[in-house]
Design a protein around this motif. Sequence first.
Motif, PDB file in Angstrom:
ATOM      1  N   ARG A 275       0.838  -1.199   0.000  1.00  0.00           N
ATOM      2  CA  ARG A 275       0.000   0.000   0.000  1.00  0.00           C
ATOM      3  C   ARG A 275       0.876   1.253   0.000  1.00  0.00           C
ATOM      4  O   ARG A 275       0.589   2.229  -0.697  1.00  0.00           O
ATOM      5  CB  ARG A 275      -0.924   0.005   1.220  1.00  0.00           C
ATOM      6  N   ALA A 338      -7.596  -0.739  -5.712  1.00  0.00           N
ATOM      7  CA  ALA A 338      -6.225  -0.329  -6.019  1.00  0.00           C
ATOM      8  C   ALA A 338      -6.028  -0.181  -7.520  1.00  0.00           C
ATOM      9  O   ALA A 338      -5.413   0.789  -7.993  1.00  0.00           O
ATOM     10  CB  ALA A 338      -5.239  -1.346  -5.448  1.00  0.00           C
ATOM     11  N   SER A 365      -8.265  -1.033   3.058  1.00  0.00           N
ATOM     12  CA  SER A 365      -7.003  -1.548   3.582  1.00  0.00           C
ATOM     13  C   SER A 365      -7.110  -1.806   5.081  1.00  0.00           C
ATOM     14  O   SER A 365      -6.628  -2.828   5.591  1.00  0.00           O
ATOM     15  CB  SER A 365      -5.875  -0.552   3.303  1.00  0.00           C
TER      16      SER A 365
END
Length: 397
Positions: A275, A338, A365
């Motif tokens: 991330r 994403a 997330s």
Amino acid sequence: MPATDPLVASALANGELAYHYQPKIDLHDGRVSGVEALLRWVQPDGRVILPGDFVPAAQASGLMQTILLSLLERLLTDFGAMQAVQPGLALSFNLAAEDFGSDVVMATLRQRIEGSAIDPALFQVELTETALFEGSEQVRRQVRLLLDLGMSLAMDDFGTGYSTIDVLSQWPFTAVKLHQGLIQRLPACPRSSAIVHGCIQMAHRLGIKVVAEGIESQTVYDFLVKAGCSEGQGFWMGRPMPVEALLSFLGEERNLGGGAIGSIHLAQMQHLEERRRLIEGVFSRLSVHPGSLPPLTRPANGVGHSLERWYARTGPAFSGGRAFQALELSHVKYQTLANTVLDAVEYGATRDEVLRLLHLLTAQSAEVLALLQFVELDALQMQTLSKAPAGPESPES
């Protein structure tokens, strides 16, 4: 007392040189996953001479390649017997720089393995950093031929060379073996513990297995399980032994206990790291002129591919749990978001639109990480590290 060249040649002629096999244990489930072939000189009186006392003389006289070729058929026969007891067992063996310098040796090795009834993917060659630096172009060429056959490559004695990490970045390793000197200082030495944790995390980020050598106590074994180490070997789990003893060992179906807790911790860190890389890439493009940077590069296996590896490797142990089922769905949503963020940046979406998507990605997330922690609690409930009998505490060779 070190042996001389004539004595080693005589031992080879008399059939006194043989491979002994040391079990490797999968630290996720505590079962035997492979063996390493280790050369031994078994004298007529039964005394076993270790490689350090005769291999230097054999190397100096050029005998090692003759020994390798002479014992190759026996190695394949032994491995075939192991497959009959435990199909899918892996075998690793060591090659030196001078072995790669001989086209005859390497061609014979490939032909014998390819001509056997055993899948070449079950064979792994272990190389030290020294072997990689000596005659590097020849070694590279021969390594490529072995990999083309389906075999895999492991770096032996990882952590002992002055440029080991640089070598790791240049070669297609599928495993690294942590040197026993580092392992035997665990867990009492904080520096060694930190180094081992760091090596395991780095290797897993690269998609490489980590094998710990020289495990001589349950304390060290448990430490490595919790650290997320892939495999281990050492006197505490099993000494190097003749093939007959190994076949009995395999037939006992013993289980030393393992656990997935370490791999879950690694999955958490890998998710955060991936991330971070995504966010950095997005912000670097929002803060400069769009034409001044190359397009965003997506991971080869998709966003979040490290967690995908965790699903394939360890996740099935939790497939019946509610937390794992929810995690799988949550992670798919995270991957979709994403990729949507990356698409938005690449196709010139406004800053506000990208930030809106990043807020959604951040929330998703957080859900993935929360569910990983619930899976972690499931692992703690399921994990049963059995107390295996105390093994001998003598140093390993």
